[in-house]
Design an enzyme around this catalytic site. Structure first.
Site, short mmCIF file in Angstrom:
data_model
loop_
_atom_site.label_atom_id
_atom_site.label_comp_id
_atom_site.label_asym_id
_atom_site.label_seq_id
_atom_site.Cartn_x
_atom_site.Cartn_y
_atom_site.Cartn_z
N ASP B 396 0.84 -1.18 0.00
CA ASP B 396 0.00 0.00 0.00
C ASP B 396 0.87 1.23 0.00
O ASP B 396 2.03 1.14 0.38
CB ASP B 396 -0.73 0.03 1.34
CG ASP B 396 -2.18 -0.26 1.16
OD1 ASP B 396 -2.58 -0.46 0.02
OD2 ASP B 396 -2.88 -0.28 2.18
N ASP B 737 -4.99 -2.51 4.62
CA ASP B 737 -5.64 -2.12 5.86
C ASP B 737 -7.16 -2.18 5.76
O ASP B 737 -7.84 -2.40 6.73
CB ASP B 737 -5.17 -0.74 6.30
CG ASP B 737 -5.18 0.25 5.16
OD1 ASP B 737 -5.78 -0.05 4.12
OD2 ASP B 737 -4.56 1.33 5.30
N ASP B 741 -9.43 -5.10 1.34
CA ASP B 741 -8.16 -5.76 1.10
C ASP B 741 -8.17 -7.20 1.58
O ASP B 741 -7.30 -7.98 1.22
CB ASP B 741 -7.03 -5.02 1.83
CG ASP B 741 -6.80 -3.66 1.24
OD1 ASP B 741 -7.16 -3.48 0.06
OD2 ASP B 741 -6.28 -2.78 1.94
#
Lengths: 290, 1044
Positions: B396, B737, B741
Site C-alpha cells: 500500500d 488495511d 483488502d
C-alpha cells in the site's frame, strides 16, 4: 489453491523415473554424469577408507589399555553366580524314567562336562594341593605362568561321578544327580579364608516336602579354598572349577519341585533381589514315573 | 469453501466484461465491490440479495424510519426493546472467521508429522507383548513400557505443539480485544455510553469527529460531516455526509454512514455531533458482508509447512524403508518374527527425530516473539518464515510507505523553490526565512486556517498533536506552529473579523483580520486556494518583501513552479493578501461575507506552498534493502498516478535512473506507442488499464518491468495483481488495511495488515500485523524470516545427524549379533532430552553473511532439507558419530572382560535368561543380571558417546559456509547453555537416575566420558575442511555436493 496443483499422470511419473535412471540428453545416470559418479564413488572410497583406518586405530589404542590376562574392571562380578548342570533351556531338569530319550541328552551333556575331571586327566595336568587354604601363585614382579591348578577328581563326586554307573547319574532310576558349580571370577578369594558349602532346599514348604532327601558330594556340599583364586583363562590353563553334586533320592514323582541351592560363604551375599543367581541357583525338578 | 471458486471466476471474468448494471459514473468505483460481494449472493440467495438492494432506508423520511424501526428520534429505543432486538439479531460485531474446533486442532497435532510412525511403533510394541504374553505368562513388561513411552511421547509432543500454537493465537486474540469500541446511544431518552457490540437496529447514535461509525447508520442530523470510506471503497479523499438523500444507490447516497468507517469531522459548533439511526448491525452491515467473503478465499499452505512436510516425507521414507529392509533381513537370518518386529520398532524410533517438530515450533515462536518486538505481530507461526522467502511485496502507499499525513514539502516565493523538511519529527525548517515575502506568507498561512489543536496537548510534540481540521489545514497549522511558534497566540493578536470557508465552487478560502501592529489600523485580507484561481485574483506579486506588478515573465515563473510542484505529485496551494486601505475600511467597518463588501481582486500574490503525504524516512532505505535482497516491491494504491509515481520515486520503488514508457516518450519527444517497451524499466499502470488487461498481459507487465506502480486501483484489483504475481511462482506478501483488502490478504502467501490503520477484517484475514504500520518493519521481518530458514536448516542437520548413530547399533546388533549397544528408551532420552535445548539454541545463531544480499529462495528449488544436507548428515557426520559411539561401547565391554572378538555372535546366549554362566574373554562367568547391567552400562556409554559428539556437531552446525572462528565461538551464548544442558542431563541420567532400572542408565566411569572426544574433534576438523574447500572453490564439485 490445492485443487490447482497439477496432478501428474501415471505415465508421466514413469517417464520421469526413466529419465532419472538414464537421461540420454545429459548422459546422467540416476541424476549424475559418469564423471560425477566416479568422483563421488572415489570420494566415498577414500573417505570411508580413512574412517575405517581411524576407527581401527582408535580401537587398537583402546585394546592396548586392556591386558590379555586380567580384565581391567571386575566391579560387576563382586558376587559370583551359581549354575547347575545339566544345562537346560529353562533351568528345569525333567526326567521321564521310562523314556530313555528324555534323560539321555542330560547324560550326554554331563558326560562331556565331567570329562576334564577324570582322575587320569587331573593327575596328569594338575597339582595335588593342600586343602583348606588358598592356592596362591603370585607373580612377584615376573610373570609366573602358566599357573598350576588343583586337582578336582571325578571320583570325589561319589555316586554322582558317573564312573561305571549303570544308573546314568541316577537318571534311569529317578534319582538324578544335579551338579552345582560356582561362576569363575578372576582373583576372587571365595569364602574369605573360611570353609564354605552349598546347601539346597525346596523353595516353598510343599517343595520341601516333595523334595525328599538328597545326598551331596563332596560331603556337606563343601567347596575347598584350594581351588581359589582363579587366575583367568590365559594363566590358569587347566583350571577345573570345584563342583558340588546333589543326588535327589526320593523326589515325589509327577510333581514339579522348585529347588534352590545357595552357597554359604562369608564373602558371598545370596540375597541380591535383582540378581536371582548371585550366590544361588533355582531350578525345577520333575520326575515323571508311570 | 464452497463459494471460493465462484469468487475467483467472478473476479476473473469480471475484469473482462463490461458491466451492465453500472450506469451512473458515481457507481464506477464500487464496481469491483459489487461484483465481488453481491453477485455471488445473487446466485445463491436471491431473496437475500433483493432485500439488500431494496435497502431503501436512505430514501425514507425520518418519520418513516421511526415507524420502520419502532424507534423515536429524540427518545431512542427503550431498554427492553433494545434487549429484545439484541436477542433477536445478536451482538453488533463481525462474527470472527470460522475457527477450527480446538479438538480437531489437537487431534491434528496427534497424528501429524512423525506421530503416525510412532503410533505404529507403540502398537507394534503392544502386539509384540500380546504375542509374548500368550506364549509365556511370565514374559517381561519391557515392550508394554516401551509402547506406553512411545504413546506418551506422541501425546506430550502433540500437547506441546498444540500449546505453542494456542499461545501464539492468544497473542492475537488479546491484541484484537485491546480497543473495545464504545458508542454514544440515546435510549430511554437518555444519552448512554455502551459498548458498540450492544447496538441494535433502531438505536439512535451520536457521532463525533474522529469516531468510528459503530454500525451502518442513516444520518438524521449532521453538518459538515465527512467520513473516510477508504477501508470500504479505497477512496482516500474524505467523503461528505449529510442528511439528504442524494443517490438511489445506498452505497453512494450521502445520508448513510458505514460500519467501521471513520467520521473525520463534524463541524456544527453548538452540537459538534452527527446523529444517526442504526439500520444494520454486525454481519448484516456492508462491511460484514465483505468480510464474510474473505473467509471464503482459501488459505495457501505456507512455504515452511511444505518444507516440513517434505522433510517428514524424507525421514519417514528412510525410516520405513530401512525398517522393512532389516525386517526382511532379520527374518531371512532366521530371527523369530517377534524379534524382527522389535527390531523394526527400534529402527523406527532411532530414525524418527521425535523432538524435532516441537523444536521447530519453539524456534518459530521464538522468532515470532523477536519479530513482535520489532513490531511484526505474527498470527500464524509458520508465516514467520514465509516473509523470508517473499519475492514480491505488494505494498500500500498510504500509511505504509508514507506517514499518512499531509506535510508541507515545498514553498515557492521570491521566484524560488524552497524545500521544507518532511521527516517524521521535522523539528526545524532550514530554508531561508530572512526575506520579507516569507514574513507575509507565514502570516497568511497562520491566519487563513481554520484548523486548531485540541486543547491540553502542550507537552505533546507538535507533529504528534491531534488537530481538528482537514488534512491540508492540519499540515499548514503544524508547519506554521513549527516555524513561528504559538499559532493560537498569533491568531488571537490578529483577531478574525470575517471568513469565507473553502468550498468546491469558489475553490478558495478567505479571511479578514485586524493586524497585531497597533500603529497599523488597516485590516488584512488573506486568501489561499487553488493556485490558478488565486493568481487570477492578483495584480501584483511580492518579491523580496516588495510588491511588484505581475508581469508576463513572473507569471511564467509561477507556472513553471506550479507545474514542477504538481509534477512531484504534490498538492499545491496559492497564497495572497491585501491590506485594505484604512480610509475605505475603518476599524468599525462591518464585513459581510454574503454581500462581499470587500475587494476580492487585484490582490497581491505572495507564494505557493505544496504539500504531500511524505514517505516515511525509513522507507527508502528499506526499499533499497528489499531490492538488494532480490525482492520486488510493487506499489498498489488508489491514489492518482502522478502522486503515486512521485512517492514511488522518492522511496526508490522506481529508482532514480529508470524511466517509464511515458518518460522515454517525453524525453525523446515521440509518441508513447513508438517507444521500445524494453527500454523502460519501470511502469505505472492505472486501474483503468488493468481492467482491460487479460491475465497474459498482466503476466507480461509483471515479468517485463522491474519496477511497477499500480495506481487508481480498487482494492479488488489487488486480488488480481496478487494472483498474477503468484502465477510467476513468486511468494507474495501483501499489505493492506481496508476491509476490501481482506480477500487479497487471504490470497497472498503472507498477508500483512496494518496494526494502527487496519480494520479488524483485514487483521483477521492477515497472517501478520504490522504494529507500527511501517514498511521498514517488513524488511526486518524478511531478515528474521530468512535467518530462521537458515537456522532451521542447521537445527535439522544437527538433529538428523545422530539418527544414524542411533540406527547403526540396531543394524550391527542384527547383523553381527553383539549385545544391543543402545536401548530404545535411551534413544528417546537423546531425542527428547539432551538434544532439545541445543537444537533450539541454533535458532539464536546470527546470520553468516549478509542474508539481505541474496535472492529470495526459490519455492521449489531451495528446499529446507536438500540432498547434500541429508547425505552429509547421514553418511558423513552421522557415520563418524556412530564410529565414535561404538568406540566407547567397545571400550566399556573390553575393560569389563568382553573383548570385541568375543562379542561377535554372542547375542543369543547373551540374551538367554537361563544362561547364568556366560564366559567372557578371560574365562570369568557372568549371570544374566550381571550381563544386563553391563548392557545398560553399554547403553549409557553409547549415549554418552553420542552426546559428546553431538556437542561437536552442535558447534559445527553454527555455520554452513564460514569457519567457526569467523562466526565466533562465543557470540551465541545460548549454544553454550545448550551444551551445558546436554552435559547436565547426561550427568543426571547416569548418576542420579542410575538406580531406576526402567530407564536403563548406569553410573559410568569418568574416563568413558572422554573416549569419544577424539572422534568429536575429528568431526570438527572434518567440517572445517569442508567449509574451507567450499569457500576456496565456490561452484566446484565439492561446493555442489557438500554445501547444504
Amino acid at each position: 489453491m490445492v485443487t490447482q496443483k497439477e496432478k501428474k499422470s501415471c505415465g508421466q511419473v514413469v517417464e520421469e523415473w526413466k529419465e532419472f535412471v538414464w537421461n540420454p540428453r545429459t548422459h546422467q545416470f540416476m541424476g549424475r554424469t559418469g564423471t560425477s559418479w566416479a568422483f563421488i564413488l572415489l570420494f566415498y572410497f577414500v573417505f570411508y577408507g580413512f574412517l575405517t583406518a581411524m576407527f581401527t586405530l582408535t580401537m587398537w589404542v583402546m585394546l592396548q589399555t586392556v591386558s590379555d590376562h586380567t580384565p581391567k574392571y571386575q566391579d560387576r562380578l563382586a558376587t559370583p553366580g551359581l549354575m547347575i548342570r545339566p544345562k537346560t533351556e529353562n533351568l528345569d531338569v525333567i526326567v521321564n524314567v521310562s523314556d530313555t530319550e528324555s534323560w539321555d541328552q542330560h547324560v550326554q551333556k554331563l558326560n562331556k562336562f565331567l570329562e576334564p575331571y577324570n582322575d587320569s586327566i587331573q593327575a596328569q595336568k594338575n597339582d595335588v594341593c593342600r586343602p583348606g587354604r588358598y592356592y596362591e601363585q603370585p607373580d612377584n614382579g615376573v610373570l609366573n605362568y602358566p599357573k598350576r591348578a588343583c586337582q578336582f577328581n571325578r571320583t570325589q563326586l561319589g555316586d554322582c561321578s558317573g564312573i561305571r554307573d549303570p544308573t546314568h547319574y541316577g537318571y534311569s532310576t529317578g534319582q538324578p544327580c544335579v551338579f552345582i558349580k560356582m561362576n569363575r571370577v578372576i582373583n576372587f578369594y571365595a569364602g574369605a579364608n573360611q570353609s564354605m558349602n552349598v546347601t539346597c532346599v525346596g523353595k516353598r514348604d510343599e517343595d520341601a516336602e516333595n523334595l525328599g532327601s538328597f545326598v551331596m558330594f563332596p560331603a556337606n556340599g563343601n567347596i575347598d579354598l584350594m581351588y581359589f583364586p582363579y587366575y583367568g583363562k590365559k594363566f590358569h590353563v587347566n583350571y577345573t572349577q570345584p563342583l558340588v553334586a546333589v543326588k535327589f533320592l526320593n523326589v515325589t514323582p509327577n510333581v514339579e519341585v522348585n529347588v534352590e541351592c545357595r552357597i554359604n560363604a562369608a564373602n558371598i551375599a545370596t540375597d541380591d533381589e535383582r540378581d536371582k543367581f548371585a550366590g544361588r541357583v533355582a531350578f525345577k525338578l520333575r520326575i515323571n514315573k508311570t | 469453501g464452497q463459494k471460493t471458486p465462484r469468487v475467483y471466476s467472478v473476479e476473473l471474468n469480471g475484469a473482462k466484461d463490461i458491466e451492465k448494471t453500472d450506469k451512473g459514473d458515481g457507481k464506477e468505483k464500487y464496481r469491483g465491490l459489487q461484483r465481488n460481494c453481491l453477485e455471488p449472493r445473487k446466485h445463491h440467495h436471491k431473496e437475500e440479495l433483493k432485500k439488500e438492494l431494496d435497502l431503501d432506508d436512505h430514501k425514507l423520511s425520518n418519520k418513516e424510519l421511526e415507524d420502520k424501526y419502532c424507534s423515536n428520534i429524540l427518545m431512542g429505543l427503550s431498554s427492553t426493546q433494545a434487549a429484545e432486538l439484541l436477542a433477536r439479531d445478536g451482538p453488533n460485531a463481525l462474527s470472527p472467521p470460522k475457527e477450527t474446533p480446538e479438538i480437531i486442532k489437537f487431534l491434528k497435532q496427534m497424528v501429524g508429522g512423525f506421530s503416525i510412525l510412532l503410533w505404529v511403533g507403540a502398537i507394534l510394541c503392544w502386539i509384540a507383548f500380546g504375542i509374548q504374553y500368550s506364549n509365556d505368562k511370565s514374559s517381561s513388561l519391557d515392550n508394554v513400557y516401551l509402547g506406553t513411552v512411545l504413546a506418551l511421547v506422541v501425546i506430550l509432543t502433540g500437547i506441546f505443539a498444540y500449546y505453542q500454537e494456542a499461545k501464539s493465537t492468544n497473542i492475537m486474540a488479546s491484541f484484537s480485544k485491546m480497543i473495545p469500541q464504545q458508542a454514544l446511544v440515546i435510549r430511554d431518552s437518555e444519552k448512554k455510553i455502551i459498548p458498540a457490540e450492544q447496538l441494535v437496529v433502531g438505536d439512535i447514535v451520536e457521532i463525533k469527529g474522529g469516531d468510528q461509525i459503530p454500525a451502518d447508520i442513516r444520518l438524521l442530523s449532521s453538518q459538515g460531516c465527512k467520513v473516510d470510506n477508504s477501508s470500504l471503497t479505497g477512496e482516500s479523499e474524505p467523503q461528505p455526509r449529510s442528511c439528504e438523500f442524494t443517490h438511489d444507490n445506498p452505497l453512494e447516497t450521502k445520508n448513510i454512514g458505514f460500519y467501521s468507517t471513520t467520521c473525520l469531522e463534524v463541524s456544527t459548533p453548538p452540537v459538534g455531533t452527527a446523529t444517526g439511526m442504526v439500520i444494520n448491525t454486525g454481519d448484516r452491515t456492508i462491511i460484514g458482508q465483505i468480510a464474510a467473503l474473505a473467509s471464503g478465499v482459501g488459505n495457501e499452505k505456507t512455504p515452511i509447512a511444505t518444507e516440513i512436510e517434505h522433510f517428514v516425507h524424507i525421514v519417514a521414507g528412510v525410516a520405513v524403508s530401512i525398517g522393512v529392509l532389516f525386517f526382511i533381513i532379520a527374518v531371512s537370518m532366521k530371527y523369530r518374527v517377534l524379534d524382527s518386529i522389535i527390531f523394526l520398532i527400534g529402527i523406527i524410533v532411532a530414525n524418527v527425530p521425535e523432538g524435532l517438530l516441537a523444536t521447530v515450533t519453539v524456534t518459530l515462536s521464538l522468532t515470532a516473539k523477536r519479530m513482535a518486538k520489532k513490531n511484526c505481530l505474527v498470527k500464524n507461526l509458520e508465516a514467520v518464515e514465509t516473509l523470508g522467502s517473499t519475492s514480491i511485496i505488494c505494498s500500500d502507499k498510504t500509511g505504509t510507505l508514507t506517514q499518512n499525513r499531509m506535510t508541507v514539502a515545498h514553498l515557492w516565493f521570491d521566484s524560488q523553490i524552497f524545500m521544507a523538511d518532511t521527516s517524521e519529527d521535522h523539528s526545524k525548517q532550514t530554508f531561508d526565512q530572512s526575506s520579507g515575502t516569507w514574513a507575509s506568507l507565514s502570516k497568511i498561512i497562520t491566519l487563513c486556517n481554520r484548523a486548531e489543536f485540541r486543547p491540553g496537548q502542550e507537552s505533546v510534540p507538535i507533529m504528534k498533536r491531534v488537530v481538528v481540521g482537514d488534512a491540508s489545514e492540519t499540515a499548514l497549522l503544524k508547519f506554521s506552529e513549527v516555524v513561528l511558534g504559538d499559532v493560537m497566540e498569533i491568531r488571537k493578536r490578529n483577531r478574525k473579523v470575517a471568513e469565507i470557508p473553502f468550498n468546491s465552487t469558489n475553490k478558495f478560502q478567505l479571511s479578514i483580520h485586524e493586524t497585531d501592529d497597533p500603529s497599523d489600523k488597516r485590516f488584512l485580507l488573506v486568501m489561499k486556494g487553488a493556485p490558478e484561481k488565486v493568481l487570477e485574483k492578483c495584480s501584483t506579486i511580492m518579491l523580496n518583501g516588495r510588491e511588484q506588478p505581475l508581469d508576463e515573465s513572473i507569471a511564467k515563473a509561477f507556472h513553471t513552479a506550479y507545474m514542477e510542484l504538481g509534477g512531484l505529485g504534490e498538492r499545491v496551494l496559492g497564497f495572497c493578501h491585501l491590506y485594505l486601505p484604512a480610509d475605505e475600511f475603518p476599524e468599525t467597518y462591518s464585513f459581510d461575507v454574503d454581500a462581499m463588501n470587500f475587494p476580492t481582486s487585484n490582490l497581491c500574490f505572495v507564494g505557493l506552498l505544496s504539500m504531500i503525504d511524505p514517505p516515511r524516512s525509513t522507507v527508502p532505505d528499506a526499499v533499497t534493502k528489499c531490492r538488494s535482497a532480490g525482492i520486488k516491491v510493487i506499489m498498489v494504491t488508489g491514489d492518482h498516478p502522478i502522486t503515486a509515481k512521485a512517492i514511488a520515486k522518492s522511496v526508490g520503488i522506481i529508482s532514480a535512473n529508470s524511466e517509464t514508457v511515458e518518460d522515454i516518450a517525453k524525453r525523446l519527444n515521440i509518441a508513447v506507442e513508438q517507444v521500445n517497451k524494453r527500454d523502460a524499466k519501470a511502469a505505472v499502470v492505472t486501474g483503468m488499464e488493468l481492467k482491460d488487461m487479460s491475465a497474459e498481459q498482466l503476466d507480461e507487465v509483471l515479468t517485463s518491468y522491474q519496477e511497477i506502480v499500480f495506481a487508481r486501483t480498487s482494492p479488488q484489483q489487488k486480488l488480481i495483481i496478487v494472483e498474477g504475481c503468484q502465477r510467476q511462482d513468486a511468494v507474495v506478501a501483501v499489505t493492506g488495511d481496508g476491509v476490501n483488502d481482506s480477500p487479497a490478504l487471504k490470497k497472498a502467501d503472507i498477508g500483512i495488515a496494518m496494526g494502527i490503520a487496519g480494520s479488524d477484517a483485514a487483521k483477521n484475514a492477515a497472517d501478520m500485523v504490522l504494529l507500527d504500520d511501517n514498511f521498514a518493519s517488513i524488511v526486518t521481518g524478511v531478515e528474521e524470516g530468512r535467518l530462521i530458514f537458515d537456522n532451521l536448516k542447521k537445527t535439522i542437520a544437527y538433529t538428523l545427524t545422530k539418527n544414524i548413530a542411533e540406527l547403526c547399533p540396531f543394524l550391527i546388533y542384527i547383523i553381527v549379533g553383539v549385545p544391543l549397544p543402545i536401548g530404545t528408551i535411551t534413544i528417546l532420552f537423546i531425542d527428547l532430552g539432551t538434544d532439545i535445548v541445543p537444537s533450539i539454541a541454533l535458532a539464536y545463531e546470527k546470520a553468516e553473511s549478509d542474508i539481505m544480499n541474496r535472492k529470495p529462495r526459490h519455492k521449489k528449488q531451495d528446499r529446507l532439507v536438500n540432498k547434500p544436507l541429508a547425505l552429509y548428515s547421514y553418511l558423513h557426520i552421522g557415520l563418524m558419530q556412530s564410529l565414535g559411539a561404538f568406540l566407547v561401547y567397545f571400550t566399556v565391554y573390553a575393560q569389563e572382560g568382553f573383548r570385541p572378538s568375543t562379542l561377535m555372535n554372542l547375542r543369543v546366549e547373551w540374551e538367554q535368561d537361563s544362561v547364568n554362566d556366560l564366559e567372557d574373554s578371560y574365562g570369568q562367568e557372568w549371570t544374566r543380571y550381571q550381563r544386563k547391567y553391563l548392557e545398560w552400562t553399554g547403553y549409557t556409554a553409547f549415549f554418552v558417546g553420542i552426546m559428546v559428539q553431538q556437542i561437536a556437531d552442535l558447534i559445527i552446525r553454527k555455520t554452513r559456509r564460514n569457519s567457526i572462528f569467523q562466526q565466533g565461538l562465543f557470540r551465541n551464548k545460548v549454544i553454550w547453555v545448550g551444551i551445558a544442558s546436554q552435559i547436565i542431563i547426561a550427568l543426571i541420567l547416569s548418576c542420579g537416575l542410575g538406580s531406576i532400572t526402567a530407564l536403563n542408565f548406569t553410573m559410568l566411569r569418568p574416563q568413558y566420558w572422554f573416549v569419544a572426544v577424539p572422534h568429536a574433534i575429528l568431526i570438527w576438523v572434518y567440517d572445517e575442511m569442508r567449509k574451507l574447500f567450499i569457500r576456496l572453490y565456490p561452484g566446484s564439485w565439492w561446493d555442489k555436493n557438500m554445501y547444504y
